[in-house]
Design a protein around this motif. Structure first.
Motif, mmCIF file in Angstrom:
data_model
loop_
_atom_site.group_PDB
_atom_site.id
_atom_site.type_symbol
_atom_site.label_atom_id
_atom_site.label_comp_id
_atom_site.label_asym_id
_atom_site.label_seq_id
_atom_site.Cartn_x
_atom_site.Cartn_y
_atom_site.Cartn_z
ATOM 1 N N ARG A 1 0.832 -1.212 0.000
ATOM 2 C CA ARG A 1 0.000 0.000 0.000
ATOM 3 C C ARG A 1 0.859 1.251 0.000
ATOM 4 O O ARG A 1 0.549 2.233 -0.672
ATOM 5 C CB ARG A 1 -0.924 -0.006 1.221
ATOM 6 C CG ARG A 1 -2.099 -0.966 1.105
ATOM 7 C CD ARG A 1 -3.172 -0.599 2.114
ATOM 8 N NE ARG A 1 -2.655 -0.632 3.480
ATOM 9 C CZ ARG A 1 -2.703 -1.705 4.267
ATOM 10 N NH1 ARG A 1 -3.223 -2.828 3.808
ATOM 11 N NH2 ARG A 1 -2.230 -1.659 5.498
ATOM 12 N N ARG A 2 1.965 1.239 0.757
ATOM 13 C CA ARG A 2 2.821 2.422 0.803
ATOM 14 C C ARG A 2 3.538 2.657 -0.519
ATOM 15 O O ARG A 2 3.705 3.798 -0.958
ATOM 16 C CB ARG A 2 3.845 2.263 1.933
ATOM 17 C CG ARG A 2 3.206 2.297 3.331
ATOM 18 C CD ARG A 2 4.251 2.092 4.407
ATOM 19 N NE ARG A 2 3.648 2.104 5.745
ATOM 20 C CZ ARG A 2 4.326 1.879 6.872
ATOM 21 N NH1 ARG A 2 5.636 1.629 6.817
ATOM 22 N NH2 ARG A 2 3.705 1.908 8.033
ATOM 23 N N LEU A 3 3.981 1.564 -1.163
ATOM 24 C CA LEU A 3 4.706 1.718 -2.421
ATOM 25 C C LEU A 3 3.796 2.109 -3.573
ATOM 26 O O LEU A 3 4.271 2.628 -4.589
ATOM 27 C CB LEU A 3 5.443 0.417 -2.759
ATOM 28 C CG LEU A 3 6.605 0.045 -1.835
ATOM 29 C CD1 LEU A 3 7.223 -1.273 -2.257
ATOM 30 C CD2 LEU A 3 7.664 1.148 -1.805
ATOM 31 N N THR A 4 2.507 1.830 -3.457
ATOM 32 C CA THR A 4 1.557 2.182 -4.518
ATOM 33 C C THR A 4 0.728 3.409 -4.174
ATOM 34 O O THR A 4 -0.234 3.712 -4.880
ATOM 35 C CB THR A 4 0.620 0.992 -4.791
ATOM 36 O OG1 THR A 4 -0.042 0.607 -3.561
ATOM 37 C CG2 THR A 4 1.391 -0.199 -5.332
ATOM 38 N N SER A 5 1.069 4.117 -3.132
ATOM 39 C CA SER A 5 0.327 5.319 -2.754
ATOM 40 C C SER A 5 0.670 6.474 -3.690
ATOM 41 O O SER A 5 1.622 6.415 -4.463
ATOM 42 C CB SER A 5 0.642 5.700 -1.308
ATOM 43 O OG SER A 5 2.014 6.038 -1.172
ATOM 44 N N ARG A 6 -0.115 7.551 -3.594
ATOM 45 C CA ARG A 6 0.128 8.715 -4.445
ATOM 46 C C ARG A 6 1.465 9.379 -4.120
ATOM 47 O O ARG A 6 2.174 9.847 -5.010
ATOM 48 C CB ARG A 6 -1.014 9.714 -4.277
ATOM 49 C CG ARG A 6 -2.358 9.223 -4.836
ATOM 50 C CD ARG A 6 -3.410 10.308 -4.707
ATOM 51 N NE ARG A 6 -4.682 9.860 -5.278
ATOM 52 C CZ ARG A 6 -5.784 10.612 -5.292
ATOM 53 N NH1 ARG A 6 -5.750 11.835 -4.779
ATOM 54 N NH2 ARG A 6 -6.884 10.144 -5.828
ATOM 55 N N VAL A 7 1.802 9.416 -2.829
ATOM 56 C CA VAL A 7 3.069 10.037 -2.436
ATOM 57 C C VAL A 7 4.248 9.268 -3.037
ATOM 58 O O VAL A 7 5.196 9.871 -3.570
ATOM 59 C CB VAL A 7 3.180 10.095 -0.903
ATOM 60 C CG1 VAL A 7 4.544 10.649 -0.493
ATOM 61 C CG2 VAL A 7 2.072 10.950 -0.326
ATOM 62 N N ALA A 8 4.192 7.940 -2.970
ATOM 63 C CA ALA A 8 5.272 7.128 -3.544
ATOM 64 C C ALA A 8 5.351 7.312 -5.053
ATOM 65 O O ALA A 8 6.447 7.365 -5.625
ATOM 66 C CB ALA A 8 5.065 5.660 -3.193
ATOM 67 N N SER A 9 4.206 7.432 -5.709
ATOM 68 C CA SER A 9 4.208 7.633 -7.158
ATOM 69 C C SER A 9 4.824 8.979 -7.526
ATOM 70 O O SER A 9 5.606 9.076 -8.477
ATOM 71 C CB SER A 9 2.774 7.540 -7.695
ATOM 72 O OG SER A 9 2.207 6.274 -7.421
ATOM 73 N N VAL A 10 4.474 10.023 -6.767
ATOM 74 C CA VAL A 10 5.040 11.347 -7.034
ATOM 75 C C VAL A 10 6.551 11.344 -6.822
ATOM 76 O O VAL A 10 7.321 11.895 -7.624
ATOM 77 C CB VAL A 10 4.364 12.402 -6.142
ATOM 78 C CG1 VAL A 10 5.084 13.743 -6.258
ATOM 79 C CG2 VAL A 10 2.904 12.563 -6.516
ATOM 80 N N ILE A 11 7.012 10.694 -5.753
ATOM 81 C CA ILE A 11 8.453 10.615 -5.490
ATOM 82 C C ILE A 11 9.172 9.856 -6.607
ATOM 83 O O ILE A 11 10.261 10.253 -7.048
ATOM 84 C CB ILE A 11 8.703 9.951 -4.125
ATOM 85 C CG1 ILE A 11 8.168 10.843 -2.995
ATOM 86 C CG2 ILE A 11 10.191 9.686 -3.921
ATOM 87 C CD1 ILE A 11 8.268 10.223 -1.627
ATOM 88 N N SER A 12 8.566 8.783 -7.086
ATOM 89 C CA SER A 12 9.184 8.005 -8.175
ATOM 90 C C SER A 12 9.293 8.834 -9.445
ATOM 91 O O SER A 12 10.314 8.783 -10.151
ATOM 92 C CB SER A 12 8.356 6.737 -8.439
ATOM 93 O OG SER A 12 8.288 5.929 -7.288
#
Length: 309
Positions: free
Chosen positions: A29-40
């Motif tokens: 869930r953390r790796l697929t969250s919006r925050v993780a996507s923006v950081i990637s």
């Protein structure tokens, strides 16, 4: 009056734990969250900016490259293909003349990758599925060879080829060197992949009368395609971008690869930035094609064995 309680109802309490509460699900869930996507996305953009700047510079006129930064291209856009034409097809001593070196890189890389991947697959199959005396010790020896620094074996291997054969300094020498240096890691990776294959497949093949060779070609190879693709990409990129082995085992323009010529351009013609930028992108074309064509197998190979069930 008695009541009947269904035994199929889920039990409540501190010991009851759903799949959503596991560590793997929380990490997912953390790796697929919006925050993780923006950081990637931000990391990918930062990583791509230098390459994009190099590409823009390769298309700019020589005067613009030497007087202004690549970011000024957007204010005064000027494009030209003269840099690529000169660095690839130029015939003067100061031009790149990369066409022949490009062919040499293909002649070196393709056979070396085929030799190393094929031999690694056969050796990994023998060490993982065939029973013979000393098998484990051989695998330990192959694993230990990864620790030996590449630089220590260059000169002894070259002297061995020159002393006992007349093939030193040519394509065969560099094929042999890349195959030898690529086998330990290739055997180790494919061995770990093959030992995870179900034993029932090999037992069923033996019952049907299939020998080791038939089992390898008909059963094992189709199942390890993702691992073979991953190894092929690694080997191709390593051999294509290699400079040290090419300098030691090749001699003359007739068999030296693209990386040697680019190093010469950077060392003797370091002020000709327009040739260096375009030459860098010429050397990137084939690796990009190979990676993009095998990308789906590469991802499957990286994830293989990571999920059980």
């Amino acid at each position: 009056m008695s009541s009947t309680v269904s035994t199929d109802a889920p039990k409540a309490g501190p010991l009851a734990r759903s799949d959503d509460g596991t560590m793997a699900s929380r990490v997912r869930r953390r790796l697929t969250s919006r925050v993780a996507s923006v950081i990637s996305i931000i990391i990918a953009l930062i990583w791509t900016i230098p390459t994009f700047g190099l590409f823009v510079s390769s298309l700019r006129p020589e005067e613009d490259i030497k007087t202004t930064g690549w970011w000024t291209f957007f204010a005064h856009p000027k494009l030209t293909l003269d840099n690529y034409n000169e660095v690839v097809f130029g015939t003067s001593a100061t031009s790149g003349r990369l066409a022949s070196y490009f062919i040499n890189s293909l002649v070196i890389t393709v056979p070396a990758v085929l030799f190393s991947v094929t031999l690694a697959a056969m050796a990994a199959y023998a060490l993982s599925q065939l029973n013979f005396r000393g098998r484990d010790w051989i695998f330990i020896g192959v694993f230990a060879l990864q620790i030996v620094p590449l630089q220590m074996a260059l000169i002894p291997l070259l002297k061995l080829l020159n002393s006992y054969t007349s093939l030193g300094g040519g394509f065969f020498a560099v094929w042999f060197a890349h195959t030898c240096f690529g086998l330990p890691l290739g055997i180790f990776l494919l061995h770990n992949f093959m030992v995870e294959l179900p034993k029932d497949l090999f037992e069923a093949a033996r019952v049907d009368g299939a020998g080791p060779a038939t089992t390898f070609w008909r059963i094992v190879l189709p199942l390890i395609t993702p691992a073979l693709a991953s190894l092929t990409i690694f080997q191709f990129l390593w051999i294509w971008n290699d400079l040290l082995v090419a300098l030691v085992f090749t001699s003359g323009q007739g068999n030296r690869p693209l990386t040697v010529r680019l190093a010469e351009l950077a060392g003797t013609r370091g002020n000709d930035w327009q040739r260096l930028t375009s030459g860098a992108f010429v050397s990137m074309i084939i690796p990009l094609v190979v990676f993009l064509s095998l990308q789906r197998y590469f991802v499957r190979g990286l994830l293989a064995g990571g999920v059980k069930g």
